[in-house]
Design a protein around this motif. Structure first.
Motif, PDB file in Angstrom:
ATOM      1  N   GLU A  10      11.662   7.570 -15.650  1.00 25.38           N
ATOM      2  CA  GLU A  10      12.826   6.725 -15.380  1.00 25.38           C
ATOM      3  C   GLU A  10      13.426   7.053 -14.013  1.00 25.38           C
ATOM      4  OE1 GLU A  10      17.185   5.606 -17.335  1.00 25.38           O
ATOM      5  OE2 GLU A  10      16.025   7.294 -18.113  1.00 25.38           O
ATOM      6  N   THR A  11      13.601   8.349 -13.757  1.00 23.61           N
ATOM      7  CA  THR A  11      14.151   8.761 -12.458  1.00 23.61           C
ATOM      8  C   THR A  11      13.226   8.366 -11.320  1.00 23.61           C
ATOM      9  OG1 THR A  11      15.230  10.645 -13.510  1.00 23.61           O
ATOM     10  CG2 THR A  11      14.985  10.728 -11.114  1.00 23.61           C
ATOM     11  N   VAL A  43       0.845  -1.203   0.000  1.00 22.84           N
ATOM     12  CA  VAL A  43       0.000   0.000   0.000  1.00 22.84           C
ATOM     13  C   VAL A  43       0.876   1.248   0.000  1.00 22.84           C
ATOM     14  CG1 VAL A  43      -1.653   1.356   1.357  1.00 22.84           C
ATOM     15  CG2 VAL A  43      -2.009  -1.106   1.039  1.00 22.84           C
ATOM     16  N   SER A  44       1.948   1.241   0.786  1.00 23.00           N
ATOM     17  CA  SER A  44       2.875   2.383   0.820  1.00 23.00           C
ATOM     18  C   SER A  44       3.515   2.623  -0.544  1.00 23.00           C
ATOM     19  CB  SER A  44       3.968   2.150   1.865  1.00 23.00           C
ATOM     20  OG  SER A  44       3.428   2.131   3.168  1.00 23.00           O
ATOM     21  N   LEU A  45       3.821   1.537  -1.257  1.00 17.86           N
ATOM     22  CA  LEU A  45       4.376   1.672  -2.600  1.00 17.86           C
ATOM     23  C   LEU A  45       3.371   2.347  -3.529  1.00 17.86           C
ATOM     24  CD1 LEU A  45       6.578   1.049  -4.716  1.00 17.86           C
ATOM     25  CD2 LEU A  45       5.439  -1.160  -5.087  1.00 17.86           C
ATOM     26  N   PHE A  46       2.109   1.958  -3.430  1.00 18.44           N
ATOM     27  CA  PHE A  46       1.083   2.596  -4.247  1.00 18.44           C
ATOM     28  C   PHE A  46       1.030   4.094  -3.964  1.00 18.44           C
ATOM     29  CE2 PHE A  46      -1.821  -1.409  -4.788  1.00 18.44           C
ATOM     30  CZ  PHE A  46      -0.809  -2.023  -5.504  1.00 18.44           C
ATOM     31  N   LEU A 104      12.245   4.977  -6.505  1.00 15.38           N
ATOM     32  CA  LEU A 104      11.414   4.022  -5.765  1.00 15.38           C
ATOM     33  C   LEU A 104      12.151   2.702  -5.545  1.00 15.38           C
ATOM     34  CD1 LEU A 104       7.800   4.348  -7.250  1.00 15.38           C
ATOM     35  CD2 LEU A 104       8.626   5.182  -5.056  1.00 15.38           C
ATOM     36  N   SER A 105      12.856   2.233  -6.569  1.00 11.54           N
ATOM     37  CA  SER A 105      13.528   0.930  -6.464  1.00 11.54           C
ATOM     38  C   SER A 105      14.686   0.965  -5.476  1.00 11.54           C
ATOM     39  CB  SER A 105      14.027   0.478  -7.837  1.00 11.54           C
ATOM     40  OG  SER A 105      15.070   1.321  -8.295  1.00 11.54           O
ATOM     41  N   ASN A 106      15.238   2.149  -5.220  1.00  9.75           N
ATOM     42  CA  ASN A 106      16.366   2.279  -4.283  1.00  9.75           C
ATOM     43  C   ASN A 106      15.928   2.675  -2.878  1.00  9.75           C
ATOM     44  OD1 ASN A 106      18.422   1.634  -6.163  1.00  9.75           O
ATOM     45  ND2 ASN A 106      18.310   3.705  -7.014  1.00  9.75           N
ATOM     46  N   ASP A 107      14.640   2.916  -2.709  1.00 13.37           N
ATOM     47  CA  ASP A 107      14.126   3.256  -1.385  1.00 13.37           C
ATOM     48  C   ASP A 107      14.180   2.012  -0.501  1.00 13.37           C
ATOM     49  OD1 ASP A 107      12.212   3.634   0.823  1.00 13.37           O
ATOM     50  OD2 ASP A 107      11.589   5.441  -0.248  1.00 13.37           O
ATOM     51  N   LEU A 110      11.530  -3.527  -9.325  1.00 17.08           N
ATOM     52  CA  LEU A 110      10.884  -2.639 -10.285  1.00 17.08           C
ATOM     53  C   LEU A 110      11.636  -2.542 -11.606  1.00 17.08           C
ATOM     54  CD1 LEU A 110       9.806   0.266  -7.879  1.00 17.08           C
ATOM     55  CD2 LEU A 110       8.403  -1.605  -8.761  1.00 17.08           C
ATOM     56  N   THR A 111      12.632  -3.424 -11.780  1.00 21.54           N
ATOM     57  CA  THR A 111      13.438  -3.407 -13.006  1.00 21.54           C
ATOM     58  C   THR A 111      12.596  -3.497 -14.270  1.00 21.54           C
ATOM     59  OG1 THR A 111      15.279  -4.432 -11.815  1.00 21.54           O
ATOM     60  CG2 THR A 111      15.348  -4.516 -14.215  1.00 21.54           C
ATOM     61  N   PRO A 112      11.561  -4.362 -14.342  1.00 19.61           N
ATOM     62  CA  PRO A 112      10.765  -4.427 -15.577  1.00 19.61           C
ATOM     63  C   PRO A 112      10.157  -3.081 -15.953  1.00 19.61           C
ATOM     64  CG  PRO A 112      10.310  -6.333 -14.208  1.00 19.61           C
ATOM     65  CD  PRO A 112      11.131  -5.406 -13.371  1.00 19.61           C
ATOM     66  N   ALA A 113       9.712  -2.325 -14.958  1.00 14.36           N
ATOM     67  CA  ALA A 113       9.133  -1.009 -15.234  1.00 14.36           C
ATOM     68  C   ALA A 113      10.195  -0.047 -15.743  1.00 14.36           C
ATOM     69  CB  ALA A 113       8.466  -0.458 -13.977  1.00 14.36           C
ATOM     70  N   ILE A 114      11.363  -0.046 -15.091  1.00 10.80           N
ATOM     71  CA  ILE A 114      12.442   0.863 -15.486  1.00 10.80           C
ATOM     72  C   ILE A 114      12.933   0.536 -16.888  1.00 10.80           C
ATOM     73  CG2 ILE A 114      14.788   1.604 -14.923  1.00 10.80           C
ATOM     74  CD1 ILE A 114      14.090   0.975 -11.959  1.00 10.80           C
TER      75      ILE A 114
END
Length: 411
Positions: free
Chosen positions: A370-371, A288-291, A376-379, A387-391
């Motif tokens: 991209e940024t 939920v926090s990610l959303f 988000l992926s490094n948080d 989240l690599t597929p999205a990036i």
């Protein structure tokens, strides 16, 4: 079956034919209008109106039910209640304003960016308030004839012929009068059409209830108080101030872009709890926090270095992500293996969120995306979500857009 034999016994012998043929089913409904044993078999046990006409199509079978005065009201109510809608919660202000406009007989426009639930809410309103509702999605090819009627091609045995036919609105009026019911007419995504041109004759009729909008040998049609028009409008790239004044003067305009943090939290928590199985090895609160973090970064820029928003993006998209994770990570799902479950999150974003964002994104916005997803992926809170597929999807689009721009420069 002997001529005129519409008994229950004959029905059982003819069920195979009725299951295949809507015309025969409609004939049985008309001729067995007072035989509730037959109607129970056709409409309750077999649900042949659903089989032949899906959930909300008004075809031959349902017309036979609604148009026959001898058929008991309970069967008419049954066929108008077939649709099962997934209810959505919108802000109380939105609900009150929309219902108030419709109660005073005002045509309604629900507007907002993609993912705010405009179409769902329109259908929910119509389903709650009226006996029947139908949805028509606008296209760039719409003309005034599609709305009010005119000379249009009609399919015949030997090809096509041109004849006068009612449009979407005039047809709704004709049907509402024929069946004596309240009709909810939803015109979806009207910004896809040329609103000023297409709605011109309708504007005049809204201001003058005696104005004839369509006429043929059988019908003389004016707007009817039993037909309630609800439009939806995607405002991702426009503001209300940019709209034709004609529509804002004649329609009630209700925005669906104000979901505060608490309202979003209720939605996100409900979807995750409902769809994501407990066996998934990350807790629901973190998802939920990610959303929230994704939503905030897209709409407010809170995770971007320059703190600039990327796109107006509604919360309803995250329901798709929750459903994807529930299906993919559940028993028998494509990501059921625990080693794959973390990747499923990135794949869900790449499958649902990113294509919708990239569809209208400029090259600078793509770089922001991209940024945003790299942040988000490094948080630390979300580090286990891959989240690599999205990036990677965003990077591919940036590369493709760069190549297209270079080709344009050198052509």
């Amino acid at each position: 079956m002997s001529s005129g034999d519409y008994s229950f016994r004959s029905l059982k012998e003819q069920l195979g034919t009725l299951r295949r043929d809507p015309e025969t089913t409609a004939e049985w409904v008309k001729n067995a209008a007072t035989n509730e044993e037959v109607l129970d078999e056709i409409l309750i046990k077999e649900q042949l109106d659903v089989k032949h006409e899906s959930t909300r199509q008004l075809g031959e079978v349902r017309r036979a039910v609604l148009g026959n005065l001898e058929i008991p009201d309970r069967y008419k109510q049954l066929v108008t209640d077939r649709q099962e809608l997934a209810k959505i919660r919108v802000p109380d202000r939105v609900e009150r304003n929309a219902r108030a406009a419709l109660e005073m007989g005002k045509p309604l426009v629900l507007y907002g960016p993609t993912g705010t639930g405009k179409t769902y809410f329109a259908r929910q309103l119509a389903d709650d308030l009226y006996d029947w509702d139908e949805v028509h999605t606008a296209t760039p090819s719409w003309t005034p004839s599609d709305i009010i009627g005119g000379i249009q091609p009609a399919e015949e045995e030997n090809g096509f012929a041109y004849r006068k036919q009612p449009g979407i609105v005039s047809k709704a009026v004709i049907d509402a009068r024929e069946f004596g019911i309240e009709w909810g007419l939803i015109l979806d995504e009207i910004t896809r059409a040329d609103i000023s041109q297409v709605f011109g004759p309708l504007y005049t009729a809204i201001e003058n209830s005696e104005q004839t909008i369509y006429q043929d040998d059988k019908h003389n049609v004016q707007l009817d108080s039993n037909v309630h028009i609800i439009c939806t409008m995607n405002m991702s790239d426009r503001t209300v101030n940019e709209l034709d004044d004609a529509i804002t003067r004649r329609f009630a305009m209700v925005g669906l872009d104000e979901y505060d943090r608490a309202a979003r939290d209720d939605l996100f928590s409900e979807w995750v709890d409902e769809h994501v199985p407990a066996i998934v090895p990350y807790d629901h609160e973190t998802l939920v926090s990610l959303f929230h973090a994704d939503y905030d970064g897209l709409n407010e820029g809170t995770t971007i270095d320059d703190d600039e928003p990327i796109s107006r993006f509604g919360p309803m998209h995250y329901k798709d992500i929750a459903e994807f994770l529930g299906s993919a990570c559940g028993s028998g799902g494509q990501y059921e293996d625990e080693e794959l479950m973390d990747e499923a999150v990135g794949q869900a974003f790449a499958t649902y969120t990113l294509p919708r964002l990239l569809n209208t994104a400029t090259l600078p916005q793509m770089r922001q995306l991209e940024t945003h997803y790299e942040v988000l992926s490094n948080d630390e809170e979300f580090i286990r979500f891959d989240l690599t597929p999205a990036i990677e999807l965003v990077k591919r689009e940036i590369t493709a857009e760069g190549r297209q721009m270079n080709r344009t420069v050198f052509e």
